[in-house]
Design an enzyme around this catalytic site. Structure first.
Site, short mmCIF file in Angstrom:
data_model
loop_
_atom_site.label_atom_id
_atom_site.label_comp_id
_atom_site.label_asym_id
_atom_site.label_seq_id
_atom_site.Cartn_x
_atom_site.Cartn_y
_atom_site.Cartn_z
CG ASP A 249 -2.17 0.88 0.98
OD1 ASP A 249 -2.43 1.25 -0.18
OD2 ASP A 249 -2.85 1.22 1.97
CE LYS A 251 -3.21 4.79 0.61
NZ LYS A 251 -4.65 4.63 0.49
CG ASN A 254 -0.62 4.60 3.53
OD1 ASN A 254 -1.43 5.24 4.18
ND2 ASN A 254 -0.94 3.52 2.85
CG ASP A 267 -2.79 2.39 6.34
OD1 ASP A 267 -3.22 1.40 6.96
OD2 ASP A 267 -3.47 3.01 5.51
CB THR A 311 -4.36 3.30 -3.52
OG1 THR A 311 -4.40 2.97 -2.13
CG2 THR A 311 -5.03 4.63 -3.75
#
Ligand SMILES: Nc1ncnc2c1ncn2[C@@H]1O[C@H](COP(=O)(O)OP(=O)(O)OP(=O)(O)O)[C@@H](O)[C@H]1O
Length: 482
Positions: A249, A251, A254, A267, A311
């Site tokens: 994840d 991105k 985060n 996260d 995402t």
């Protein structure tokens, strides 16, 4: 046996793993400031100001070698004295408190409850929880407290994710990964008490923090600055992979900024754990003058997963195809992140989700060449192109993991061992901390009081799915005063 115990006993018995982890940590631990000293609210007669709670800290400047297991204590130790006046600059330059070693976390029986904390303000929201800035009543220390609603987790089938996040945070000990201090639960909520990253999100959507990427001129970073952040992200991913985790994840939202300006990944609820993690192996680098590198891919080689997570604009082609994915997804997302840092947009964004996915699957990455577009070097284009290779078996990082990426010529000028000594391109505005000036104002739709929560009604006799959630307090080396 918990993962921590399995991991620690494995570390003790396998010099290669221990040396590899020490290497990954030590290569980034030499720092100009400690990212893990929680700010404290110090009350004076008329004002509240922040100070670090540290007297001295040992940092290690070490040339680690792979395979001999001796790196941790084999280097030069510097004792950095406490600054006499605790000014903002001193906070950044001189405040050290943790050492980073693979066995410096001590798990203890939980020492706090929800009522040990006072909520100061809401920092962020996810779909099953909220993150608050809190103050611990008896120490006045500030923390970020993630409060996850059990009811929402049950409803959205996200229980496993919370367990995974706790596990990763509780076992990780790295300067670029957010530190967990306590995890515990009440009848209705799970709590993760983490280090408060005062600098806020690295960059995010439209309503951004004032020093975030979105407010930089042209909404992009200079190539050298992007290289700096990419290097810190690579160091964090290398560590996670060595620990047997795929992050999945990456991105901008985060990536949080520590008050020093160094990054911290947060996260981990989408992360996936390879159990047990494989052994790292050593790969020869091309140049005789370079030491052997660690193959982080082998630590998670046995992990191929099928879940559709990520995402939209950061999703890798193999995730869209649903044919199983590996740690190579993290290198894809690094490619997207580097592109977004440099151009302020992601490379495959379409008019809707379907168009974005089609582009991710079939369009080669294009670099903007319109007048005014930031010119970037051919080495920079080359590393991004290689990270964004659609076939995950050919992608940069697919052979030996982080070592492949680190040895790309774009990073030739990066001093991996001294990453933490480099001054970050963006230094967050410091304040007394509790005002959270680097976070956008958020309003709570539902009141979620840390002390008095609403009740979850479970069927009588139903098995409690949260029974195994670890309630622990984690002590880190250098935290003796906590
Ligand atoms: N340690 C921290 N220090 C400061 N702010 C934080 C911290 N952790 C989280 N936040 C803030 O809270 C926001 C939400 O955190 P996080 O993404 O971990 O929550 P989440 O509930 O898992 O969200 P998601 O549904 O996106 O997974 C972050 O984007 C950040 O703004």
């Amino acid at each position: 046996m918990s993962f921590v115990n399995i991991f620690l006993s494995r570390v003790a018995s396998t010099p290669n793993t221990k040396a590899a982890l020490d290497d990954a940590i030590n290569n980034t631990q030499n720092k100009t400031s400690d990212p893990n000293g929680s700010p404290v609210l110090a009350k004076s007669n008329s004002s509240i100001h922040s100070t670090m709670t540290t007297s001295s800290m040992t940092t290690t400047a070490t040339g680690t070698t792979v395979g001999n297991g001796s790196s941790l204590n084999g280097g030069l130790h510097l004792n950095i004295p406490k600054s006499p006046n605790g000014s903002a600059l001193d906070l950044r330059r001189g405040a050290f408190r943790r050492t980073y070693s693979s066995n410096s976390i001590k798990k203890k029986t939980i020492e706090v409850t929800p009522s040990s904390f006072v909520k100061i303000r809401l920092l962020g929201k996810g779909d099953v929880g909220k993150v608050y800035l809190v103050r611990q009543k008896d120490t006045d220390r500030l923390y970020a407290m993630k409060v996850l609603s059990k009811k929402e987790m049950i409803k959205r089938n996200k229980i496993k994710r919370a367990f995974a996040e706790q596990e990763i945070l509780a076992t990780s000990n790295h300067p670029f990964i957010v530190t967990l201090y306590h995890s515990f639960q009440s009848e209705d909520y799970l709590y993760l008490c983490m280090e408060y990253c005062m600098g806020g999100e690295f960059f995010r959507g439209k309503s951004s923090a004032r020093f975030s990427l979105q407010t930089r001129p042209g909404k992009y970073l200079q190539e050298e600055d992007a290289k700096f952040y990419a290097a810190e992200v690579i160091a964090a991913l290398e560590y996670l992979h060595l620990m047997g985790f795929i992050y999945r994840d990456l991105k901008p939202e985060n990536i949080l900024l520590h008050q020093t300006g160094h990054i911290m990944l947060t996260d981990f609820d989408l992360s996936k754990q390879s159990s047990p993690a494989g052994e790292p192996t050593v790969v020869k680098t091309g140049s005789p003058s370079m030491p052997p590198a660690i193959d982080t891919k082998s630590c998670i080689a046995n992990l191929r997963t099928n879940s559709f997570v990520g995402t939209e604009e950061y999703i890798a082609p193999e995730v869209i195809k649903g044919c199983g994915h590996t740690s190579a997804v993290d290198w894809w997302t690094l490619g997207i992140l580097m592109y977004e840092m440099l151009f302020g947009v992601t490379p495959f964004k379409g008019k809707d989700r379907n168009a974005t996915f089609q582009s991710i699957l079939h369009t080669d990455v294009q670099f903007p060449d319109h007048p005014g577009a930031q010119p970037i070097s051919s080495l920079c284009k080359s590393v991004i192109r290689k990270l964004l290779i659609k076939d995950d078996q050919l992608r940069l990082g697919s052979k030996a993991g982080a070592s492949d990426v680190k040895s790309h010529p774009f990073f030739k000028t990066t001093n991996w061992a001294l990453l933490r000594h480099l001054p970050p391109p963006i230094i967050p505005q410091t304040s007394f901390g509790a005002d959270a000036i680097n976070f956008r104002q958020m309003h709570e739709s539902v009141s979620l009081d840390i002390e008095g929560e609403e009740l979850v009604h479970q069927h009588p006799g139903a098995k409690n799915p949260f029974a195994n959630f670890s309630s622990v307090t984690l002590h880190h080396d250098g935290d003796d005063d906590m």
